[in-house]
Each structure stands twice: as C-alpha cells, then as structure tokens.
Write a protein that holds these residues in place. Structure first.
Motif: not given
Ligand code: GLN
Ligand code: PMP
Length: 387
Positions: A15, A32-33, A120, A172, A234, A365
């Motif tokens: 990320f 990055q989410g 993750y 995720n 989130k 993704r």
């Molecule tokens: N949860 C977020 C994702 O999957 C990123 C979190 C992080 O940068 N560690 O994109």
C-alpha cells in the motif's frame, strides 16, 4: 541485510509502495483503500472539541470508558452480542494493532495460524513477528464472480499445530461476505480442532444488496473462542484516526491487552470520544455510506469491464478484484508498476496477498471508495489504454 530473517519477506507494504507511486506520477490512486471524503461532520466536530477542550493526554489503558460502552452497545444492538465494557472490550490503535496484539498474545512459536487467502497483508507479517507459521486456504470465485470457501479444503488445512484462525468477512480484497453455510462450517471445524478465532470485521457496515454481516462470534459455541475486531476507519471514513477495538471473553481480552499495553499503551485520546459519539449516533451515516459504495462498485465494475478486464462481484468492502488476462497480461505486479505510466491509474497486484503468488499473478485489485468523477476518469483512462 540487518533485518531479522523472519521479517525479510515483509520489508515494505504494497500500500505504501503503490501510494508513493501514485504521488510521484500524479496518477489516480485506486490502490490503497481510503475514501476521498470525510466522515460524519458531528464526529469531526467532537474530535475538534476534545482537542480544544484539553483532552490531549493519555486516555485509560483499555480505552476511554465512554468508547468501550459505545462499542459494547453497538455490538448488542447490531448483533445481539453481549460484552462487558469493563473487561471484554479493548480499544486499540486501529484494527491493525488489535490483530497484532491478539496474534502476539495467543500464538506460541511454531504454532500454525490459518487465514483465508488472499489475505490482508499484515496477517502473515504479525504471525512471523510472533514466530508462528502462516497457513492459508484460498477463496475462489464462482461463475458469478463471488469468492467462496471450499470447506473440505479448509478442513484439510487444519493440522495438529494449528491454534488460531484469522478470519476476515467482509473480505479484503475479494469483497466476499461469508454465507451462513460457510460460517457454520468454519465454526464447526474451529470447535472440533479447538481453534481460537481472530475475526477481522472492519468492513462490518459496508455490505451491499441486502447482504448482511454475521459475526462468527454469534454462532453457537463460538462466543467463548472468538475475538471480534473492528475499527472506526472504514465505518466512519476516518482511516487516519486509527481507533480500533477488540471484543471477546474476558480471558482472551486480558491476553490481548497484555500484548497491546507494550506495543502502544494507548493512542488517539481526542479521537476516542468522537468515535464513541459516532457509534452512538452516526450508524445511519455508515449505512448510507454502504448504499453509496454499492453504486460506486457498480460504476467501477462497469468501467473496468468496458476497459476489457474480467471483474469479480464484491458483496461488501471498498474493493473489486479483476482478472487482467483478457488484456493479454499475466503478471499483475508488472502491470501495476506500468499502469501509472501507461494510463495514469494505480491499482494493487493481488498476488502479494497469496503464499503462492505465481498462481494468482493475473489478479489486480481496484478500490472504489472514491468520488464518482474520479472513478469515471480512471475508467476512461483504462479504456483509452486498452483501445
Ligand atoms: N486497508 C487498506 C487497503 O487494503 C490499506 C491499509 C494500509 O495501507 N495498511 O487498501
Ligand atoms: N483489516 C482489513 C481487512 C483491512 O482492510 C484493514 C485496512 N483498513 C485493516 C484491517 C486495518 O484497519 P485499521 O486501519 O483500523 O488498522
């Protein structure tokens, strides 16, 4: 190389790497989410009030009582789970710390920790920190693009040294929300093999099309062996605040607290009352966010399909998984490294979330937690690239 051997596979998170690439190239960041708009104004105001009101020193070790109570109330209201805020709820520095502290507290060196893959990225890293061994069972897409679990494969992955399961639903990066049958099968196997479940539920509110999140801790026989973990990042679009929590039986929470107190001790003092307020009064905001995200999922999915990618069907989260092979591409890492230069878009190569990356290198993704105009522009650029 001075880094200890066990951490060598984990030198940089994908990320950070991909967000840096987005910054340096000026590309649209669908990697990055994180959302590109703020959480509920009342929550933001409460944090500002806490700072200007002098609430800036260490909060209590287990978390502000007001926040622990709000967490317990939300769990009871939403899922019928009862947790005593006194000794069954722990506030942490994001879900990330809750997961890390749980693994460090419960995994003996040499123990195996089972997880769903793609996983993750912090899960195998913290298992390595604890001296454990990560094992993974893949989620595979069905003909409708929904990722699902083969319970026989799951059962086969459990061995005599397996002690913990890190479960993640909504998931995720696939967007899968585990079904009742999948959860029941997992619960049965966890009881048969006496596994403790670390249940990562950070996308608990973000489910689509009437699909609802069922915490595995609510299944018969599971409350006593489950640590339910979530965070404000989130649910209330505040990923930078890093307020998370773990709920579970007093004995397991005491174990997590033992590790947590020497990782960060506490954090996010002025954010804690603000998150308490959000949990008490802003759940409708989070439900509305889920509705918006469902529309964004459809928008991005349609655009990615039009650009020639094969698209999975997420039932929750921020993410859609795609297969790049229809574009004549087979290596997601090379594709994502080039994409900012070729199309001005950043995405995440999903192979980094697998133990055998080579088998999954065709998966990429994309995040849809962005303004509609940003999604449209990214899709237009991707379509132009593939024309
Ligand atoms: N949860 C977020 C994702 O999957 C990123 C979190 C992080 O940068 N560690 O994109
Ligand atoms: N688990 C999953 C599945 C995630 O996607 C993320 C990223 N939000 C986290 C944990 C980490 O959550 P936090 O930012 O609250 O530490």
């Amino acid at each position: 190389m001075t880094l200890v051997h066990r951490l060598r596979p984990f030198t940089q998170t994908i990320f950070a790497e991909m967000s840096a690439l987005a910054t340096s190239t000026g590309a649209i960041n669908l990697g990055q989410g994180f959302p590109d708009s703020d959480g509920p104004p009342e929550m933001l105001a409460a944090a500002r009030d806490a700072i200007s009101g002098g609430f800036n020193q260490y909060p209590p070790g287990p978390g502000l009582p007001e926040l622990r109570t709000a967490i317990a109330e939300a769990r009871l209201r939403n899922y019928g789970q009862f947790f005593d805020p006194g000794n069954q709820v722990l506030v942490t520095t994001g879900a990330t710390e809750a997961i890390a502290a749980a693994v460090i507290a419960l995994c003996e060196a040499g123990d195996e920790v089972l997880m769903l893959e793609p996983f993750y990225d912090s899960y195998p890293a913290v298992v390595a920190m604890a001296g454990g061994i990560a094992r993974a069972v893949p989620l595979r897409p069905d003909e409708n693009g929904r990722a699902g679990l083969d319970l026989d494969e799951f059962a086969a992955a459990i061995g005599p040294r397996t002690r913990l399961l890190i479960l993640n639903s909504p998931h995720n990066p696939t967007g899968a929300v585990l079904t009742g049958a999948e959860l029941a099968g997992i619960a049965r196997l966890c009881q048969e093999h006496d596994l403790i479940v670390i249940s990562d539920e950070v996308y608990e509110y973000l489910t689509f099309d009437g699909t609802t999140h069922v915490p595995i801790g609510t299944l018969p026989g599971m409350a006593e062996r489950t640590i339910s973990i979530s965070s404000a990042g989130k649910s209330f679009s505040a990923t930078g605040w890093k307020i998370g929590w773990a709920c579970g039986p007093a004995e397991l929470i005491a174990a997590v607290r033992a590790a947590k107190q020497f990782l960060t001790y506490v954090s996010g003092g002025p954010f804690q009352p603000a998150v308490a307020l959000a949990l008490r009064t802003q759940e409708p905001w989070a439900r509305e966010l889920a509705l918006e995200l469902a529309g964004k999922r459809d928008r991005l999915s349609a655009g990615l399909r039009a650009a020639g990618l094969e698209v999975w069907h997420p039932q929750g989260t921020y993410f859609v998984m795609t297969d790049i092979r229809p574009l004549g591409e087979t290596d997601g890492l090379a594709f994502c490294t080039q994409l900012p230069h070729r199309a001005g878009v950043v995405a995440i190569p999903a192979q980094v979330f697998y133990r055998t990356p080579g088998d999954w290198s065709h998966l990429v993704r994309f995040a849809f937690c962005k303004a509609d105009a940003v999604i449209d522009e990214a899709c237009e650029r991707l379509a132009a690239m593939s024309r």
